[in-house]
Write a protein that holds these residues in place. Structure first.
Motif, PDB file in Angstrom:
ATOM      1  N   PRO A  27      -8.738   7.640  -0.978  1.00  0.00           N
ATOM      2  CA  PRO A  27      -8.227   8.165  -2.250  1.00  0.00           C
ATOM      3  C   PRO A  27      -8.409   9.679  -2.343  1.00  0.00           C
ATOM      4  O   PRO A  27      -9.411  10.237  -1.882  1.00  0.00           O
ATOM      5  CB  PRO A  27      -9.070   7.428  -3.289  1.00  0.00           C
ATOM      6  N   TYR A  36      -4.110   5.346   0.928  1.00  0.00           N
ATOM      7  CA  TYR A  36      -2.669   5.467   1.130  1.00  0.00           C
ATOM      8  C   TYR A  36      -2.412   5.907   2.569  1.00  0.00           C
ATOM      9  O   TYR A  36      -3.331   6.278   3.305  1.00  0.00           O
ATOM     10  CB  TYR A  36      -2.055   6.460   0.142  1.00  0.00           C
ATOM     11  N   THR A  66      -5.710   7.000  -6.465  1.00  0.00           N
ATOM     12  CA  THR A  66      -6.980   6.323  -6.734  1.00  0.00           C
ATOM     13  C   THR A  66      -7.230   5.195  -5.747  1.00  0.00           C
ATOM     14  O   THR A  66      -8.227   4.481  -5.871  1.00  0.00           O
ATOM     15  CB  THR A  66      -6.988   5.771  -8.170  1.00  0.00           C
ATOM     16  N   GLU A  67      -6.333   5.009  -4.805  1.00  0.00           N
ATOM     17  CA  GLU A  67      -6.460   3.963  -3.792  1.00  0.00           C
ATOM     18  C   GLU A  67      -6.100   4.566  -2.431  1.00  0.00           C
ATOM     19  O   GLU A  67      -5.439   5.612  -2.353  1.00  0.00           O
ATOM     20  CB  GLU A  67      -5.532   2.790  -4.115  1.00  0.00           C
ATOM     21  N   THR A 126       0.842  -1.190   0.000  1.00  0.00           N
ATOM     22  CA  THR A 126       0.000   0.000   0.000  1.00  0.00           C
ATOM     23  C   THR A 126       0.880   1.244   0.000  1.00  0.00           C
ATOM     24  O   THR A 126       1.831   1.323   0.783  1.00  0.00           O
ATOM     25  CB  THR A 126      -0.901   0.009   1.248  1.00  0.00           C
TER      26      THR A 126
END
Length: 287
Positions: A261, A274, A271-272, A125
């Motif tokens: 995101p 973090y 887009t994910e 991640t």
């Protein structure tokens, strides 16, 4: 020398050291022989147990290579690494504490620019790391070199993966004029130390686990300051109270913050989910 028994042997061995021996080496070896012999007498060591110990140390040496140092693992898991680190890194209050080096540091990792992604393809991640390096007087340390290394999300370092032929999740940066640094990497996770060898068998026999809490390694060097070897640990990680190598210090435990995101601190559109983590290191001036 002809009438050696279990009690006179200790003095006999120490008297064999010649007059030309280095004084410090003599001091170390005399103490080692004394403690080793006292240990054998105290536990009434049997010949079978002695031979088993010889076999164990032989196996530790045989599994070592340029990518695996089983003797460091042995020292780490017996607490010797932490003991030596602690007594050789006494620092004034306010300095960042040192902790164990570990067996996975690699010389010559790539030099990155601030904001670069040092993961270089390692799975995990995304995590953005920021911080500063200052002296004990509070002044920023410009140009300090930070060597950083960590495992991937499966708990493996790049040198543990034979299919990986380049540096991953490790690199070097130099602090800016204001002592700051920033880079992108991946989220640190707990992982077991290599336990498929003799040290792992020892841990099994002692009913001990091989796990380390999630952490990120740092080695920081700068002219005029003592070298700092340390980690930062994730506050929410398992094994903080039972680190297999006794490396945790409360001052090194910090929050890793999860974000949905959006726009990362360096302006990257994510887009994910973090993470971000920040730590300010304080170096001790050289004597």
């Amino acid at each position: 020398m002809r009438d050696i028994d279990e009690f006179t042997i200790t003095t006999a061995v120490k008297q064999m050291t010649g007059p030309k021996a280095d004084p410090r080496l003599r001091e170390i070896m005399d103490s080692l022989v004394s403690h080793l012999h006292d240990f054998a007498r105290e536990v009434k060591l049997t010949e079978a147990e002695w031979f088993q110990a010889v076999q164990f140390l032989t196996q530790v040496g045989q599994i070592c290579d340029d990518k695996r140092q089983e003797f460091i693992l042995l020292s780490d898991t017996l607490g010797l690494s932490t003991l030596v680190t602690a007594q050789n890194n006494r620092k004034p209050k306010g300095c960042t504490e040192a902790t164990v080096f570990g067996p996975f540091y690699v010389e010559g990792s790539p030099l990155y620019n601030h904001g670069d992604d040092i993961s270089n393809g390692a799975k995990g991640t995304p995590c953005f790391v920021t911080g500063t390096v200052k002296g004990l007087d509070g002044k920023p340390v410009a140009g300090a070199e930070l060597a950083v290394w960590q495992s991937d999300d499966e708990g493996f370092y790049d040198v543990q993966r034979p299919e990986v032929h380049e540096h991953q999740a490790r690199g070097r940066l130099r602090t800016r004029d204001d002592g700051s640094f920033e880079f992108r990497s991946i989220l640190a996770v707990p992982y077991p130390i290599p336990h498929d060898g003799p040290v792992g068998k020892m841990l099994d026999a002692l009913d001990r686990h091989p796990w380390r809490p999630a952490h990120l390694h740092f080695m920081i060097t700068a002219p005029g300051y003592e070298r700092l070897i340390t980690h930062i640990f994730n506050e929410t990680s398992d094994y903080l109270e039972s680190d297999a190598v006794f490396g945790v210090r409360s001052t090194l435990v910090v929050d890793w913050n999860r974000h949905e995101p959006g726009v990362a601190p360096n302006g990257t559109a994510m887009t994910e989910p973090y993470y971000t983590v920040s730590y300010d290191f304080v170096l001790n001036p050289e004597a």
